[in-house]
Design an enzyme around this catalytic site. Sequence first.
Site, PDB file in Angstrom:
ATOM      1  CB  CYS A 118      -0.928   0.015   1.211  1.00 34.21           C
ATOM      2  SG  CYS A 118      -1.982  -1.435   1.273  1.00 34.21           S
ATOM      3  CG  HIS A 263      -3.398   3.272   0.699  1.00 31.91           C
ATOM      4  ND1 HIS A 263      -3.728   2.729  -0.518  1.00 31.91           N
ATOM      5  CD2 HIS A 263      -3.576   2.289   1.615  1.00 31.91           C
ATOM      6  CE1 HIS A 263      -4.084   1.464  -0.333  1.00 31.91           C
ATOM      7  NE2 HIS A 263      -4.002   1.174   0.947  1.00 31.91           N
ATOM      8  CG  ASN A 293      -6.634  -1.202  -0.325  1.00 33.46           C
ATOM      9  OD1 ASN A 293      -5.718  -0.956  -1.096  1.00 33.46           O
ATOM     10  ND2 ASN A 293      -6.445  -1.372   0.985  1.00 33.46           N
TER      11      ASN A 293
HETATM   12  O1  UT7 Z   1      -4.462  -1.061   2.643  1.00 32.12           O
HETATM   13  C1  UT7 Z   1      -4.005  -1.123   3.961  1.00 32.12           C
HETATM   14  C2  UT7 Z   1      -4.295  -2.411   4.527  1.00 32.12           C
HETATM   15  N1  UT7 Z   1      -5.643  -2.701   4.865  1.00 32.12           N
HETATM   16  C3  UT7 Z   1      -6.402  -1.967   5.691  1.00 32.12           C
HETATM   17  O2  UT7 Z   1      -6.109  -0.854   6.017  1.00 32.12           O
HETATM   18  C4  UT7 Z   1      -7.639  -2.621   6.234  1.00 32.12           C
HETATM   19  C5  UT7 Z   1      -7.785  -2.345   7.702  1.00 32.12           C
HETATM   20  N2  UT7 Z   1      -8.878  -3.083   8.318  1.00 32.12           N
HETATM   21  C6  UT7 Z   1     -10.160  -2.908   7.948  1.00 32.12           C
HETATM   22  O3  UT7 Z   1     -10.451  -2.138   7.075  1.00 32.12           O
HETATM   23  C7  UT7 Z   1     -11.214  -3.677   8.713  1.00 32.12           C
HETATM   24  O4  UT7 Z   1     -10.613  -4.371   9.753  1.00 32.12           O
HETATM   25  C8  UT7 Z   1     -12.015  -4.655   7.814  1.00 32.12           C
HETATM   26  C9  UT7 Z   1     -12.914  -3.865   6.885  1.00 32.12           C
HETATM   27  C10 UT7 Z   1     -11.077  -5.534   7.039  1.00 32.12           C
HETATM   28  C11 UT7 Z   1     -12.897  -5.549   8.679  1.00 32.12           C
HETATM   29  O5  UT7 Z   1     -13.750  -4.773   9.465  1.00 32.12           O
HETATM   30  P1  UT7 Z   1     -13.875  -5.060  11.018  1.00 32.12           P
HETATM   31  O6  UT7 Z   1     -14.854  -4.100  11.508  1.00 32.12           O
HETATM   32  O7  UT7 Z   1     -12.495  -5.005  11.619  1.00 32.12           O
HETATM   33  O8  UT7 Z   1     -14.487  -6.520  11.056  1.00 32.12           O
HETATM   34  P2  UT7 Z   1     -13.895  -7.846  11.702  1.00 32.12           P
HETATM   35  O9  UT7 Z   1     -12.754  -8.365  10.903  1.00 32.12           O
HETATM   36  O10 UT7 Z   1     -13.677  -7.625  13.160  1.00 32.12           O
HETATM   37  O11 UT7 Z   1     -15.107  -8.826  11.522  1.00 32.12           O
HETATM   38  C12 UT7 Z   1     -16.361  -8.598  12.187  1.00 32.12           C
HETATM   39  C13 UT7 Z   1     -17.328  -9.663  11.775  1.00 32.12           C
HETATM   40  C14 UT7 Z   1     -16.785 -11.073  11.913  1.00 32.12           C
HETATM   41  O12 UT7 Z   1     -17.853 -11.901  12.314  1.00 32.12           O
HETATM   42  P3  UT7 Z   1     -18.012 -12.332  13.864  1.00 32.12           P
HETATM   43  O13 UT7 Z   1     -16.753 -13.068  14.200  1.00 32.12           O
HETATM   44  O14 UT7 Z   1     -18.165 -11.060  14.617  1.00 32.12           O
HETATM   45  O15 UT7 Z   1     -19.231 -13.187  13.837  1.00 32.12           O
HETATM   46  C15 UT7 Z   1     -16.395 -11.452  10.515  1.00 32.12           C
HETATM   47  O16 UT7 Z   1     -16.431 -12.839  10.265  1.00 32.12           O
HETATM   48  O17 UT7 Z   1     -17.668  -9.514  10.382  1.00 32.12           O
HETATM   49  C16 UT7 Z   1     -17.449 -10.763   9.706  1.00 32.12           C
HETATM   50  N3  UT7 Z   1     -17.037 -10.463   8.332  1.00 32.12           N
HETATM   51  C17 UT7 Z   1     -17.917 -10.289   7.342  1.00 32.12           C
HETATM   52  N4  UT7 Z   1     -19.259 -10.310   7.310  1.00 32.12           N
HETATM   53  C18 UT7 Z   1     -19.855 -10.078   6.133  1.00 32.12           C
HETATM   54  C19 UT7 Z   1     -15.779 -10.308   7.853  1.00 32.12           C
HETATM   55  N5  UT7 Z   1     -15.841 -10.024   6.543  1.00 32.12           N
HETATM   56  C20 UT7 Z   1     -17.158 -10.003   6.203  1.00 32.12           C
HETATM   57  C21 UT7 Z   1     -17.849  -9.749   4.999  1.00 32.12           C
HETATM   58  N6  UT7 Z   1     -19.189  -9.804   5.015  1.00 32.12           N
HETATM   59  N7  UT7 Z   1     -17.206  -9.458   3.860  1.00 32.12           N
END
Ligand code: UT7
Length: 336
Positions: A118, A263, A293
């Site tokens: 990134c 970014h 992204n």
């Molecule tokens: O480019 C630089 C690198 N990347 C970033 O900067 C990304 C940084 N991180 C993020 O943007 C966020 O952490 C994400 C968007 C990737 C994820 O969001 P989050 O609010 O941190 O969600 P999480 O990973 O804590 O997941 C929450 C829940 C989980 O379910 P449970 O365990 O609470 O039942 C996941 O399994 O959401 C679930 N989940 C989804 N649900 C529906 C994860 N991905 C999905 C999805 N659709 N696509």
Amino acid sequence: MSTLRHSEIAGVGHYVPSRVVTNADLTQLMETTEEWIQERTGIQERRWFEEGKDTTANMGAAASRKALEAAGLTPDDVQMIVFATLSPDYFFPGSGVLLQRELGIQAPIPAFDVRNQCSGFVYALSMADQFVRTGMYDTVLVVGSEIHSSGLDKTTRGRGVSVIFGDGAGAAVLRPSTREGHGILSTHLHAQGEFAEELIVKEPGSNREGRVDYAVANALDMYPYMNGQNVFKHAVVRFPQVIKEALDQNGYQPQDIDLLIPHQANLRITQFVQQKMGLSDDKVFSNIQRYGNTTAASVPIALSEALQEGRIQRGDLVCLAAFGSGFTWASALIKW
Ligand code: UT7
């Protein structure tokens, strides 16, 4: 430092594949919802490449042709290529040499790849800037191009990662600045390797005996892994830090920024950074809604669109900033 010349961005261009993949399309592939993706990331749609048409190198070349045209230059004017990508066409050689070939550059100019994910474009820009500053080269092409879609786990297992990333390319041409006090004022680069495995594509890694067979047997490790929450936590600290570092070095305050181009990692990260820096909506550029992204391509695509939309005027203070896998992070402050 002050005795060296500055470089300036003489032209910018971008290319994205024509195939649009909406959040609704993703619900056909995995258990996810349009609302989840939109609320957690801000993304509404992204582009996925077309096999047989788009390659990392030729998308970079398409963006480069536009950047060169905007600068009033041709491919034969390019004296060095710096190509940022985490999704090169081949394991080796890098995509920089392929771009040279795509552009039909016959001269044996140097070409190399930067692998900083990134932060790749801002790192590449900084490297190009050093070569122009010292006078070694006058015209350097800096490219960020990515094809993520061919390497994502598009099942429910990979949904935490695969809904975020998209394909595309952007390019910028650096030239020596002819205007005193204008151009790239400074660049700032950082890394913290202790977090290397927090956002990673592990295979085919070279330190496994018989790496090809090993990688095939452990094929799931060829998909990206991301500890999203930890990446998020670090991103919202490092972005403001590295922006502030650039401002401090040049005697500016956050309110002096005319346009921040971060970014495009996640709209929530950008909004957090905006709030922390006290910037109004018109001073922060976002297009993640349409492209997701695109890692190393995101900053030059955003810069290109910001220019097209007339969001940057001569004399404006523009800040580029990035954070991602490595962890690595970087900024560039530009007097346009
Ligand atoms: O480019 C630089 C690198 N990347 C970033 O900067 C990304 C940084 N991180 C993020 O943007 C966020 O952490 C994400 C968007 C990737 C994820 O969001 P989050 O609010 O941190 O969600 P999480 O990973 O804590 O997941 C929450 C829940 C989980 O379910 P449970 O365990 O609470 O039942 C996941 O399994 O959401 C679930 N989940 C989804 N649900 C529906 C994860 N991905 C999905 C999805 N659709 N696509």
